[in-house]
Scaffold this motif. Structure first.
Motif, PDB file in Angstrom:
ATOM      1  N   GLY A  23      46.340  34.678  34.220  1.00  0.00           N
ATOM      2  CA  GLY A  23      45.452  33.760  33.826  1.00  0.00           C
ATOM      3  C   GLY A  23      44.366  33.554  34.562  1.00  0.00           C
ATOM      4  O   GLY A  23      43.410  32.680  33.979  1.00  0.00           O
ATOM      5  N   ASP A  24      44.262  34.016  35.496  1.00  0.00           N
ATOM      6  CA  ASP A  24      42.958  33.934  36.746  1.00  0.00           C
ATOM      7  C   ASP A  24      41.847  34.632  35.880  1.00  0.00           C
ATOM      8  O   ASP A  24      42.024  35.950  35.560  1.00  0.00           O
ATOM      9  CB  ASP A  24      43.215  34.399  37.891  1.00  0.00           C
ATOM     10  N   VAL A  25      40.689  33.997  35.838  1.00  0.00           N
ATOM     11  CA  VAL A  25      39.362  35.017  35.362  1.00  0.00           C
ATOM     12  C   VAL A  25      38.272  34.718  36.132  1.00  0.00           C
ATOM     13  O   VAL A  25      38.220  33.562  37.098  1.00  0.00           O
ATOM     14  CB  VAL A  25      39.310  34.399  33.881  1.00  0.00           C
ATOM     15  N   LEU A  26      37.305  35.169  36.249  1.00  0.00           N
ATOM     16  CA  LEU A  26      36.075  35.033  36.889  1.00  0.00           C
ATOM     17  C   LEU A  26      35.060  34.415  35.617  1.00  0.00           C
ATOM     18  O   LEU A  26      35.014  34.523  34.574  1.00  0.00           O
ATOM     19  CB  LEU A  26      35.546  36.305  37.396  1.00  0.00           C
ATOM     20  N   VAL A  27      34.080  33.572  36.460  1.00  0.00           N
ATOM     21  CA  VAL A  27      33.124  33.113  35.588  1.00  0.00           C
ATOM     22  C   VAL A  27      31.502  33.853  35.857  1.00  0.00           C
ATOM     23  O   VAL A  27      31.416  33.937  37.118  1.00  0.00           O
ATOM     24  CB  VAL A  27      32.843  31.599  35.760  1.00  0.00           C
ATOM     25  N   SER A  35      42.300  28.837  42.117  1.00  0.00           N
ATOM     26  CA  SER A  35      42.688  27.994  43.332  1.00  0.00           C
ATOM     27  C   SER A  35      43.034  29.091  44.449  1.00  0.00           C
ATOM     28  O   SER A  35      43.310  28.710  45.668  1.00  0.00           O
ATOM     29  CB  SER A  35      44.097  27.428  43.007  1.00  0.00           C
ATOM     30  N   ASP A  36      42.978  30.460  44.301  1.00  0.00           N
ATOM     31  CA  ASP A  36      43.322  31.436  45.176  1.00  0.00           C
ATOM     32  C   ASP A  36      42.054  32.560  45.068  1.00  0.00           C
ATOM     33  O   ASP A  36      41.476  32.545  43.981  1.00  0.00           O
ATOM     34  CB  ASP A  36      44.514  31.933  45.101  1.00  0.00           C
ATOM     35  N   GLY A  37      42.175  33.599  45.880  1.00  0.00           N
ATOM     36  CA  GLY A  37      41.330  34.438  45.945  1.00  0.00           C
ATOM     37  C   GLY A  37      41.554  35.573  44.620  1.00  0.00           C
ATOM     38  O   GLY A  37      42.723  35.614  44.297  1.00  0.00           O
ATOM     39  N   VAL A  38      40.576  36.182  44.133  1.00  0.00           N
ATOM     40  CA  VAL A  38      40.746  37.101  42.862  1.00  0.00           C
ATOM     41  C   VAL A  38      40.347  38.387  43.636  1.00  0.00           C
ATOM     42  O   VAL A  38      39.134  38.597  44.217  1.00  0.00           O
ATOM     43  CB  VAL A  38      40.045  36.701  41.778  1.00  0.00           C
ATOM     44  N   SER A  39      40.899  39.522  43.012  1.00  0.00           N
ATOM     45  CA  SER A  39      40.695  40.803  43.443  1.00  0.00           C
ATOM     46  C   SER A  39      40.393  41.601  42.366  1.00  0.00           C
ATOM     47  O   SER A  39      40.792  41.688  41.238  1.00  0.00           O
ATOM     48  CB  SER A  39      41.830  41.661  44.176  1.00  0.00           C
ATOM     49  N   ILE A  40      38.937  42.212  42.324  1.00  0.00           N
ATOM     50  CA  ILE A  40      38.462  43.309  41.008  1.00  0.00           C
ATOM     51  C   ILE A  40      38.893  44.671  41.680  1.00  0.00           C
ATOM     52  O   ILE A  40      38.533  45.064  42.882  1.00  0.00           O
ATOM     53  CB  ILE A  40      37.015  42.976  41.049  1.00  0.00           C
ATOM     54  N   VAL A  41      39.752  45.142  40.725  1.00  0.00           N
ATOM     55  CA  VAL A  41      40.356  46.745  41.114  1.00  0.00           C
ATOM     56  C   VAL A  41      39.344  47.865  40.569  1.00  0.00           C
ATOM     57  O   VAL A  41      39.573  49.064  40.816  1.00  0.00           O
ATOM     58  CB  VAL A  41      41.796  46.777  40.799  1.00  0.00           C
ATOM     59  N   GLY A  95      45.259  42.599  35.597  1.00  0.00           N
ATOM     60  CA  GLY A  95      44.981  43.560  34.276  1.00  0.00           C
ATOM     61  C   GLY A  95      44.272  42.676  33.507  1.00  0.00           C
ATOM     62  O   GLY A  95      43.427  43.211  32.209  1.00  0.00           O
ATOM     63  N   THR A  96      43.345  41.700  33.681  1.00  0.00           N
ATOM     64  CA  THR A  96      42.343  41.146  32.676  1.00  0.00           C
ATOM     65  C   THR A  96      41.290  41.869  32.986  1.00  0.00           C
ATOM     66  O   THR A  96      40.818  42.282  34.119  1.00  0.00           O
ATOM     67  CB  THR A  96      42.198  39.475  33.032  1.00  0.00           C
TER      68      THR A  96
END
Length: 483
Positions: A33-37, A66-72, A139-140
């Protein structure tokens, strides 16, 4: 010494503990459910000359989770870049990343984009589009659309026109180095021709220049930059983007119709010539927004009609001797880039200690105005007291202190601060934020109905836009009829 050692050890321990605490707080689990803006859904770039690189444009990625997000992975949808290149947080992208790009919570990443469109065989602008996709660790997949137009051009590098030549309207011509029309040769620019000059390029006419623009298909001479300096301000609205047009002492019979010359270091420069041979006939044309003089003529014979000559770092019109007539012209000095700008009109019969007889500087049904309190500077030589200094202003709107009892100044109205509407107030279409200067008249301008109908009937029944001047029984001063 033992105390110092103890203190140092304590500081190191505290530092290690602080780093460990920070590390433990940074989580890049990228929950479902985490996404970037993204700061834009579509990044629209400027028009680029085919085969050359664009300027760099960019957008921002925000992490509000609420936490960091990784772009793979970062790449172009379906592997189609269509000439675009991208860099994300210092990493050139093109598919799976060897190391993920991490974005801390409440932090952001910068993305920079360039593009080099390929050369194709088409005259019209070509739309280029690609989607830059970002795959997160959960996976998003998200994307930003990249758009730009390219323009194929014809390159002319250090060209000498040695025989009669006609350039026809198709894709624009880019002038690199310069364009020279040799003595004895005529260069004709057909309706719709666009000449885009690089920053170090100018046109030198030693022979003859014929510009056959029309109302619907004008000839345009401008700089080659088609990108934006700031939002809503393209480089094309900034002066000094290229050189200008110089008519040398051997050049005569130049005729420019519906020709738009703008954003140069100067507009048209006429070298000293035989004052009894017409050097330049400028009709239904525009010279606008230049760093030096818009129209400068030394000992030259000119006819200028139904034309707009506006906004110069120097003078809009500078006449040094010669014989010049202006009919239904708008000469406006509202140059925005330098408070030390010249005036709208300057004329004299002497320069650098040399006499240049002014056989005539006559203005009929014209507007001569600008920001200052006096935009008309006529200077007669004291050294050469017997030299010709002939001038005349007839049925014009003039921004200069009112002149009385001068038989050469007849039927004019005065654009002074005592008027309820004056100077830039004559032109409601100005937008200084966007550097747009529209010289069509306000309904209350004193230029309305100020023209001599007889002159209008003799020369220009229609204004520069093709509008009937006499539809209301009167004619307006300047090149644009109020409508």
């Amino acid at each position: 010494m033992n105390v110092l050692k103890t203190i140092r050890a304590l500081i190191c321990s505290l530092a290690i503990m602080a780093m460990a605490a920070c590390t433990s707080e940074e989580k890049f689990e990228t929950a479902q459910g985490d996404v970037l803006v993204f700061s834009v859904d579509t990044l629209r770039m400027d028009t680029v000359i085919a085969g050359t690189s664009s300027v760099t444009r960019g957008f921002t990625i925000y992490n509000h989770n609420s936490d960091g997000v990784s772009i793979v992975a970062v790449g172009f949808k379906d592997g189609k870049s269509n000439g675009f290149r991208a860099n994300v947080d210092g990493t050139n992208v093109g598919g799976t990343l060897t190391t993920s790009i991490d974005c801390r919570k409440d932090d952001s990443l910068l993305v920079f984009v360039e593009m080099t469109p390929e050369v194709t065989d088409t005259d019209d602008k070509v739309l280029h589009e690609a989607t830059l996709q970002f795959t997160l660790a959960n996976g998003t997949t998200q994307g930003v659309v990249l758009q730009a137009y390219s323009q194929n051009v014809i390159w002319l590098r250090d060209v000498h026109i040695t025989q009669d030549t006609t350039l026809v309207a198709q894709r624009p011509y880019v002038i690199a180095g310069g364009l020279t029309v040799d003595e004895g040769a005529t260069l004709t620019l057909a309706a719709g021709v666009r000449l885009l000059f690089q920053s170090n390029a100018s046109m030198l006419v030693e022979g003859t220049l014929i510009s056959d623009g029309t109302l619907l298909h004008p000839v345009v001479l401008r700089g080659d930059r088609m990108d934006m300096m700031f939002e809503n301000q393209p480089y094309d609205r900034v002066s000094n983007q290229w050189g200008g047009v110089r008519l040398s002492s051997t050049s005569y019979g130049n005729r420019l119709t519906y020709t738009d010359i703008h954003s140069g270091s100067y507009g048209i420069r006429c070298d000293s010539s035989d004052v009894y041979r017409e050097k330049l006939r400028l009709v239904n044309s525009v010279i606008h927004n230049v760093g030096g003089h818009c129209l400068e003529a030394v000992s030259s014979k000119l006819w200028v009609g139904n034309s707009q000559i506006t906004n110069a770092g120097g003078h809009c019109v500078s006449l040094i001797g010669g014989d010049a007539q202006f009919v239904h012209c708008t000469i406006g000095q509202f140059y925005p880039f330098d408070g030390m700008r010249g005036v709208a009109l300057a004329f004299t019969n002497e320069q650098f200690g040399r006499v240049y007889p002014l056989l005539g500087a006559f203005f009929y049904n014209c507007i001569v105005t600008g920001y200052s309190e006096d935009e008309v500077a006529g200077e007669q030589s004291e050294t050469f007291a017997d030299a010709n200094f002939n001038y005349g202003f007839y049925n014009c709107l003039l921004n200069t202190p009112e002149i009385k009892d001068d038989p050469q100044v007849v039927g004019n109205v005065w654009d002074v601060t005592a008027n309820k509407l004056h100077r830039e107030g004559n032109f409601p279409g100005f937008n200084l934020d966007w550097l747009v200067f529209d010289f069509h008249l306000d309904s209350l301008s004193l230029a309305r109905g100020a023209a001599d109908i007889g002159i209008t009937q003799q020369y220009y029944l229609q204004d520069r836009d093709g509008v009937d001047r006499l539809s209301d029984g009167t004619a307006d001063a300047g090149c644009y009829e109020y409508r």
